[in-house]
Design a protein around this motif. Structure first.
Motif, PDB file in Angstrom:
ATOM      1  N   ASP A  91       0.808  -1.220   0.000  1.00 43.19           N
ATOM      2  CA  ASP A  91       0.000   0.000   0.000  1.00 43.19           C
ATOM      3  C   ASP A  91       0.840   1.270   0.000  1.00 43.19           C
ATOM      4  O   ASP A  91       0.531   2.224  -0.703  1.00 43.19           O
ATOM      5  CB  ASP A  91      -0.933   0.027   1.219  1.00 43.19           C
ATOM      6  CG  ASP A  91      -2.004  -1.043   1.162  1.00 43.19           C
ATOM      7  OD1 ASP A  91      -2.082  -1.778   0.148  1.00 43.19           O
ATOM      8  OD2 ASP A  91      -2.767  -1.154   2.136  1.00 43.19           O
ATOM      9  N   HIS A 115      -4.877  -1.421  -8.904  1.00 41.27           N
ATOM     10  CA  HIS A 115      -4.017  -1.859  -7.811  1.00 41.27           C
ATOM     11  C   HIS A 115      -4.790  -2.865  -6.972  1.00 41.27           C
ATOM     12  O   HIS A 115      -6.014  -2.963  -7.060  1.00 41.27           O
ATOM     13  CB  HIS A 115      -3.520  -0.679  -6.961  1.00 41.27           C
ATOM     14  CG  HIS A 115      -4.606   0.015  -6.187  1.00 41.27           C
ATOM     15  ND1 HIS A 115      -5.187  -0.524  -5.063  1.00 41.27           N
ATOM     16  CD2 HIS A 115      -5.215   1.210  -6.374  1.00 41.27           C
ATOM     17  CE1 HIS A 115      -6.090   0.306  -4.581  1.00 41.27           C
ATOM     18  NE2 HIS A 115      -6.135   1.370  -5.376  1.00 41.27           N
ATOM     19  N   SER A 117      -4.611  -3.146  -3.567  1.00 39.77           N
ATOM     20  CA  SER A 117      -4.701  -2.749  -2.165  1.00 39.77           C
ATOM     21  C   SER A 117      -6.135  -2.863  -1.669  1.00 39.77           C
ATOM     22  O   SER A 117      -7.073  -2.516  -2.379  1.00 39.77           O
ATOM     23  CB  SER A 117      -4.239  -1.297  -2.010  1.00 39.77           C
ATOM     24  OG  SER A 117      -4.561  -0.806  -0.729  1.00 39.77           O
ATOM     25  N   LYS A 120      -6.770   1.290  -0.253  1.00 36.88           N
ATOM     26  CA  LYS A 120      -6.681   2.507  -1.064  1.00 36.88           C
ATOM     27  C   LYS A 120      -7.761   2.500  -2.148  1.00 36.88           C
ATOM     28  O   LYS A 120      -8.049   1.476  -2.746  1.00 36.88           O
ATOM     29  CB  LYS A 120      -5.310   2.599  -1.743  1.00 36.88           C
ATOM     30  CG  LYS A 120      -4.145   2.552  -0.797  1.00 36.88           C
ATOM     31  CD  LYS A 120      -3.646   3.912  -0.504  1.00 36.88           C
ATOM     32  CE  LYS A 120      -2.399   3.816   0.382  1.00 36.88           C
ATOM     33  NZ  LYS A 120      -1.925   5.090   0.733  1.00 36.88           N
ATOM     34  N   SER A 137      -9.535  -0.139  -8.211  1.00 38.69           N
ATOM     35  CA  SER A 137      -8.998  -0.893  -7.092  1.00 38.69           C
ATOM     36  C   SER A 137      -9.576  -2.289  -7.251  1.00 38.69           C
ATOM     37  O   SER A 137     -10.794  -2.452  -7.390  1.00 38.69           O
ATOM     38  CB  SER A 137      -9.452  -0.265  -5.773  1.00 38.69           C
ATOM     39  OG  SER A 137      -9.123  -1.098  -4.690  1.00 38.69           O
ATOM     40  N   HIS A 139      -9.487  -5.893  -5.499  1.00 40.02           N
ATOM     41  CA  HIS A 139      -9.015  -6.555  -4.286  1.00 40.02           C
ATOM     42  C   HIS A 139      -9.632  -7.941  -4.109  1.00 40.02           C
ATOM     43  O   HIS A 139     -10.808  -8.069  -3.767  1.00 40.02           O
ATOM     44  CB  HIS A 139      -9.332  -5.698  -3.063  1.00 40.02           C
ATOM     45  CG  HIS A 139      -8.760  -6.245  -1.808  1.00 40.02           C
ATOM     46  ND1 HIS A 139      -7.406  -6.309  -1.573  1.00 40.02           N
ATOM     47  CD2 HIS A 139      -9.348  -6.780  -0.725  1.00 40.02           C
ATOM     48  CE1 HIS A 139      -7.195  -6.866  -0.395  1.00 40.02           C
ATOM     49  NE2 HIS A 139      -8.359  -7.160   0.137  1.00 40.02           N
TER      50      HIS A 139
END
Length: 172
Positions: A91, A115, A117, A120, A137, A139
């Protein structure tokens, strides 16, 4: 945030999403999640073009295992060709990687940049979004062990937050 697991619904994809998915992928980070993402991409018939990592050995091992043409420790060596990017770094390194990517002399129009993360938002990529990227994002809601399990992300719930095209690409 949207949650997704399993087969994609049958609604037709937007033309922009289809164009984005034709581009190869780049994985930044050759740790557990980067390895899982790269393997999942390849097992879903997407091409991983390059792997970047702090460790050249780790980048090379992952690149060879997924058939990527390049392994490097510097994103500055990223080709100018259109690519999609998964940023699989800790992160506290996402902003630095974002800065490095945004400073590259390249066209980010219709690229997917995500990403992994859990803390975030996709907004950490705002500078890339302003350059034309579709940002998210992405995840996985699963513990990722040492990376030796081949299809660890199969049937895994994924939390996705981002713009409309990025979330559609992420669902795929």
């Amino acid at each position: 945030m949207l949650l997704y697991s399993g087969e994609r619904q049958s609604s037709p994809m937007k033309e922009t999403s289809l164009q984005v998915l034709k581009q190869p992928f780049v994985v930044i980070g050759a740790g557990r999640i980067g390895t899982a993402i790269a393997r999942a991409l390849v097992s879903s018939d997407y091409r991983v073009e390059a792997v970047f990592s702090r460790s050249h050995i780790d980048a090379t091992v992952l690149a060879e295992s997924v058939g990527a043409n390049m392994a490097s420790t510097h994103v500055s060596s990223l080709s100018r060709d259109p690519v999609n990017v998964f940023t699989c770094v800790p992160d506290n390194e996402i902003e630095s990687v974002t800065c490095d990517l945004s400073n590259l002399d390249r066209d980010w129009n219709n690229s997917f940049v995500a990403h992994t993360s859990g803390a975030k938002p996709a907004a950490v990529f705002d500078v890339l979004a302003k350059q034309g990227s579709h940002v998210a994002s992405f995840h996985p809601l699963k513990s990722i062990p040492d990376g030796t399990v081949k299809d660890i992300l199969q049937d895994c719930y994924i939390g996705i937050e981002g713009d409309e095209i990025a979330t559609e690409v992420g669902f795929t």
